[in-house]
Design a protein around this motif. Structure first.
Motif, mmCIF file in Angstrom:
data_model
loop_
_atom_site.group_PDB
_atom_site.id
_atom_site.type_symbol
_atom_site.label_atom_id
_atom_site.label_comp_id
_atom_site.label_asym_id
_atom_site.label_seq_id
_atom_site.Cartn_x
_atom_site.Cartn_y
_atom_site.Cartn_z
ATOM 1 N N TYR A 214 0.836 -1.207 0.000
ATOM 2 C CA TYR A 214 0.000 0.000 0.000
ATOM 3 C C TYR A 214 0.873 1.260 0.000
ATOM 4 C CZ TYR A 214 -3.298 3.326 2.327
ATOM 5 O OH TYR A 214 -4.066 4.398 2.703
ATOM 6 N N MET B 208 -11.107 5.224 9.274
ATOM 7 C CA MET B 208 -12.013 5.177 8.134
ATOM 8 C C MET B 208 -13.177 6.116 8.450
ATOM 9 S SD MET B 208 -12.343 1.110 7.315
ATOM 10 C CE MET B 208 -13.424 1.322 5.888
ATOM 11 N N VAL C 230 -8.037 9.045 4.693
ATOM 12 C CA VAL C 230 -9.184 8.137 4.645
ATOM 13 C C VAL C 230 -8.623 6.738 4.443
ATOM 14 C CG1 VAL C 230 -11.188 7.410 3.308
ATOM 15 C CG2 VAL C 230 -10.824 9.823 3.764
ATOM 16 N N GLU C 231 -8.617 5.946 5.497
ATOM 17 C CA GLU C 231 -8.108 4.583 5.398
ATOM 18 C C GLU C 231 -9.218 3.620 4.979
ATOM 19 O OE1 GLU C 231 -5.158 3.834 5.200
ATOM 20 O OE2 GLU C 231 -4.221 5.672 5.954
ATOM 21 N N GLU D 114 -8.751 -2.835 4.891
ATOM 22 C CA GLU D 114 -7.526 -3.630 4.962
ATOM 23 C C GLU D 114 -6.407 -2.857 5.674
ATOM 24 O OE1 GLU D 114 -9.055 -2.714 2.185
ATOM 25 O OE2 GLU D 114 -10.019 -4.508 1.363
ATOM 26 N N ARG E 222 -28.467 -0.240 4.334
ATOM 27 C CA ARG E 222 -29.349 -0.247 3.153
ATOM 28 C C ARG E 222 -30.718 -0.817 3.496
ATOM 29 N NH1 ARG E 222 -25.452 -1.553 -1.911
ATOM 30 N NH2 ARG E 222 -23.728 -0.332 -1.176
ATOM 31 N N TYR F 97 -27.078 10.424 0.078
ATOM 32 C CA TYR F 97 -26.847 9.011 -0.218
ATOM 33 C C TYR F 97 -28.111 8.155 -0.336
ATOM 34 C CZ TYR F 97 -21.736 9.077 0.152
ATOM 35 O OH TYR F 97 -20.405 9.298 -0.069
ATOM 36 N N TRP G 181 -18.042 1.737 -2.483
ATOM 37 C CA TRP G 181 -19.278 1.552 -1.714
ATOM 38 C C TRP G 181 -20.369 2.467 -2.295
ATOM 39 C CZ3 TRP G 181 -22.239 4.987 1.181
ATOM 40 C CH2 TRP G 181 -23.167 4.414 2.044
ATOM 41 N N GLY G 182 -21.495 1.892 -2.651
ATOM 42 C CA GLY G 182 -22.601 2.699 -3.173
ATOM 43 C C GLY G 182 -22.431 3.084 -4.635
ATOM 44 N N ALA H 56 -10.639 7.474 -7.544
ATOM 45 C CA ALA H 56 -11.691 7.062 -6.609
ATOM 46 C C ALA H 56 -12.369 8.265 -5.990
ATOM 47 C CB ALA H 56 -11.077 6.208 -5.512
ATOM 48 N N LYS H 57 -13.625 8.091 -5.630
ATOM 49 C CA LYS H 57 -14.300 9.097 -4.804
ATOM 50 C C LYS H 57 -15.207 8.381 -3.810
ATOM 51 C CE LYS H 57 -18.387 9.717 -7.640
ATOM 52 N NZ LYS H 57 -19.272 10.623 -8.351
ATOM 53 N N GLY H 58 -15.745 9.159 -2.874
ATOM 54 C CA GLY H 58 -16.778 8.632 -1.991
ATOM 55 C C GLY H 58 -16.255 7.952 -0.734
ATOM 56 N N SER H 59 -17.000 6.953 -0.311
ATOM 57 C CA SER H 59 -16.828 6.314 0.987
ATOM 58 C C SER H 59 -15.482 5.628 1.157
ATOM 59 C CB SER H 59 -17.938 5.284 1.142
ATOM 60 O OG SER H 59 -17.590 4.284 2.057
ATOM 61 N N SER H 60 -15.080 5.463 2.422
ATOM 62 C CA SER H 60 -13.851 4.737 2.738
ATOM 63 C C SER H 60 -14.023 3.233 2.520
ATOM 64 C CB SER H 60 -13.432 5.019 4.179
ATOM 65 O OG SER H 60 -14.490 4.747 5.072
ATOM 66 N N GLY H 61 -15.224 2.810 2.126
ATOM 67 C CA GLY H 61 -15.437 1.405 1.770
ATOM 68 C C GLY H 61 -14.955 1.075 0.356
ATOM 69 N N SER I 63 -11.980 0.357 -1.060
ATOM 70 C CA SER I 63 -11.118 -0.823 -1.222
ATOM 71 C C SER I 63 -11.892 -2.100 -0.930
ATOM 72 C CB SER I 63 -9.904 -0.715 -0.304
ATOM 73 O OG SER I 63 -10.297 -0.746 1.053
ATOM 74 N N ALA I 64 -12.730 -2.071 0.091
ATOM 75 C CA ALA I 64 -13.465 -3.289 0.467
ATOM 76 C C ALA I 64 -14.362 -3.763 -0.671
ATOM 77 C CB ALA I 64 -14.298 -3.025 1.725
ATOM 78 N N TYR I 65 -14.964 -2.824 -1.408
ATOM 79 C CA TYR I 65 -15.859 -3.219 -2.496
ATOM 80 C C TYR I 65 -15.081 -3.724 -3.710
ATOM 81 C CZ TYR I 65 -20.335 -2.613 -0.467
ATOM 82 O OH TYR I 65 -21.451 -2.834 0.307
ATOM 83 N N HIS J 121 -12.138 -5.077 -3.478
ATOM 84 C CA HIS J 121 -11.639 -6.346 -2.934
ATOM 85 C C HIS J 121 -12.668 -7.465 -3.213
ATOM 86 C CE1 HIS J 121 -9.380 -8.123 0.801
ATOM 87 N NE2 HIS J 121 -9.776 -9.105 0.010
ATOM 88 N N LYS K 199 -7.643 5.997 -1.190
ATOM 89 C CA LYS K 199 -8.709 5.057 -1.591
ATOM 90 C C LYS K 199 -8.275 4.248 -2.810
ATOM 91 C CE LYS K 199 -12.141 8.340 -0.257
ATOM 92 N NZ LYS K 199 -12.854 9.499 -0.810
ATOM 93 N N LEU L 262 -5.013 1.857 -2.049
ATOM 94 C CA LEU L 262 -5.354 0.636 -1.313
ATOM 95 C C LEU L 262 -6.273 -0.247 -2.152
ATOM 96 C CD1 LEU L 262 -5.100 -0.900 1.369
ATOM 97 C CD2 LEU L 262 -7.109 0.356 2.189
#
Lengths: 423, 148
Positions: A29, A148, A166-167, A170, A374, A393, B38-39, B70-75, B77-79, B81, B101, B104
């Protein structure tokens, strides 16, 4: 990337496989970012929980599998030791008490609870809120953090003067086990200085106005660093919580300065710190009105769901909502959900606020919110909210129509079933 | 550079910096708009789901994704991934704006990724071109699609 001897030892596996895998992720990273080194952190706020259907197949194999794959990006399944950094869980997808009202499957609730036990024993503190700074994690100015949650990151950088990028899921997973995060972006002093000046022509004081100003800033500033100057009355935690969340929704603002109020600048000059100003914006009545109109995505006046508490409500917001609902009853066609951290919910309960809200027909939720989960009450078509972030959102994620306004306008809509809000 | 000459040979090479190593190729999918994780994407299909996004409904699975970042949520990488775990990740990523974002996200998606190219990839590459990303060498080779 340059590693210290201790970091090299972790990387080489001398402190166990979990830390070795965590270091591997941090190095990949860091190199992707172009960072030269890591920085020590003892403050991690991340997403460790398992509460969605997509995690279920991994969770069935065991919670080590969840942490290894989703929090360390590791193919090797490692035994997860105790966290070395102070670490907390941010908001989750499931309210541990109100999951049936949310319409969550029991198997997901069981998974989340099992996962919480696994994490809790390893030192991941279950704050379960988007606002860790409201329930005990208040970083000190200059403290390096790995957080995060965009609304928490902007609060951490701007209001507290602590330092975080913004982490992600992971990087926070790896930071919690190693106490390290790439030294890049907002960890570095020069990158924290202002880029754009925003001059206010009108006074900003009311809660709703802080949301509008934030939403406007995100739209015009994008990911840069605004310096806000003008007739501002001293804001409090609640107002800046709303302001930052809005700016991080319409744009990607992660840091701002309000000279004389936020801790890294007493003056506009100090906020820019010698950095070249890239542009100037003026915010007046016209921008305020236009922003308000942009936030309205609804056309139907009849509402069926009122969402309050994004970011999660403070105790003062809970007190105000209870006061507005005292002795009244919400409209029979409307659902009212009020969101607050679990720790604040305890205080609200003791104060009698929860009883008042319940007697009026409302529900007090913790651990989650409709955008993250959601999940809305069944059949919801038109919502009203006092949060610019949810107004941004929820219509996008769930397809509902949305009204945005003051908490008073929202409570009025809950009581009458009709939106009468205005600017 | 002589753009007309390049168009005749139909091969363009861009130089940049490795973000994630490796080499892969595929058809380009280009957007001038940033992407939310995310989203913003469906992690089971690789499709963009954000309302008002120019690629709404289009999947990046197996494509070389060319985008600002990337933009938006800190999610984020998770999405991305999850797209890898579901086998619908892009073949490679080429982007112009570095953030935590996207860095990662590219790392955990484990696909070759490059940035800091010597020419703007959003202008040079068009959807449908055949693109080879050799991230270790820092090169992007674009074979322009023959357009009537």
């Amino acid at each position: 990337m340059k590693l210290s001897d201790y970091e090299k030892a972790m990387y080489d596996g001398e402190h166990g496989r979990a830390k070795a895998r965590a270091m591997d992720l941090l190095v990949r990273y860091g190199e992707a970012l172009g960072a030269e080194r890591l920085v020590e952190t003892n403050n991690v706020a991340g997403a460790f929980n398992a509460s969605t259907p997509s995690v279920q197949p991994i969770a069935r194999k065991g919670m080590e599998h969840v942490y290894s794959e989703l929090n360390l990006d590791s193919d090797e399944v490692v035994e997860v030791p105790h966290m070395v950094a102070h670490t907390c869980q941010l908001i989750t997808g499931i309210d541990n008490d109100n999951w049936e009202l949310q319409g969550v499957d029991k198997s997901l609730v069981d998974m989340q609870r099992e996962n919480e036990k696994f994490l809790g024993r390893r030192g991941v503190n279950m704050f379960a809120t988007c606002t860790p700074y409201q329930v005990g994690n208040v970083p000190v100015k200059g403290e390096h953090c790995a957080w995060m949650e965009s609304s928490a990151v902007i609060y951490c950088n701007s209001v507290l003067g602590a330092r975080t990028n913004v982490e992600g899921k992971e990087s926070t997973g790896a930071a919690a086990l190693t106490g390290r995060i790439p030294y890049w972006g907002f960890h570095i002093t020069e990158n924290r200085r202002g880029t754009h000046l925003v001059e206010l022509d009108i006074e900003v004081d009311e809660m709703m106005d802080w949301g509008l100003l934030g939403y406007y800033l995100g739209e015009v500033i994008g990911e840069d660093i605004p310096v806000v100057e003008g007739p501002i009355r001293q804001p409090d935690l609640v107002k800046l919580k709303h302001f930052g969340a809005a700016a991080a929704s319409s744009g990607g603002v992660e840091m701002y300065h309000i000279p004389g109020i936020t801790p890294e600048a007493e003056s506009v000059e100090e906020a820019f710190g010698g950095r070249k100003m890239q542009g100037t914006f003026r915010y007046g009545s016209q921008q305020r009105r236009e922003t308000y109109e942009k936030l309205q995505s609804a056309t139907e006046k009849k509402v069926d769901f009122i969402m309050l508490g994004c970011p999660h409500n403070s105790i003062d917001q809970m007190s105000l909502i209870a006061h507005l609902l005292e002795g009244k009853r919400i409209h029979s066609d409307v659902a009212l959900w009020v969101h607050t951290p679990r720790a604040i919910k305890q205080v609200a309960e003791r104060n009698g606020y929860i009883d008042v809200i319940k007697e009026a027909g409302g529900v007090v939720m913790s651990d989650t919110c409709p955008a993250i989960s959601r999940r809305l009450p069944q059949g919801t078509r038109v919502i009203a909210t006092d949060s610019a972030k949810q107004a941004h959102y929820l219509p996008a994620i769930t397809g509902v129509q949305g009204w945005f306004g003051s908490v008073r306008d929202c409570v009025d809509a809950a009581l009458t079933g009709t939106w009468n809000g205005r600017i | 550079m002589d753009i007309a000459a390049e168009t005749r040979t139909e091969t363009i090479v861009l130089k940049g910096r490795k973000v994630v190593g490796g080499r892969s190729e595929g058809e380009a999918l280009v957007t001038s708009e940033t992407i939310s994780g995310w989203g913003g994407i469906n992690e089971r299909s690789g499709a963009i789901i954000e309302r008002r996004h120019e690629l709404r409904g289009v999947s990046f699975a197996g494509k070389v994704l060319v985008f600002p970042g990337a933009k938006g949520s800190s999610g984020w990488s998770a999405y991305f991934h999850m797209t890898r775990l579901n086998g619908v990740q892009p073949a490679a990523m080429i982007f112009t704006r570095m953030t935590t974002k996207i860095a990662l996200g590219a790392v955990v998606t484990r696909v070759p990724a490059v940035t800091d190219l010597d020419r703007d990839p959003l202008l040079v590459i068009e959807t449908g071109d055949w693109v080879t990303v050799d991230a270790d060498a820092g090169t992007v080779t674009v074979i322009k699609k023959t357009r009537p």
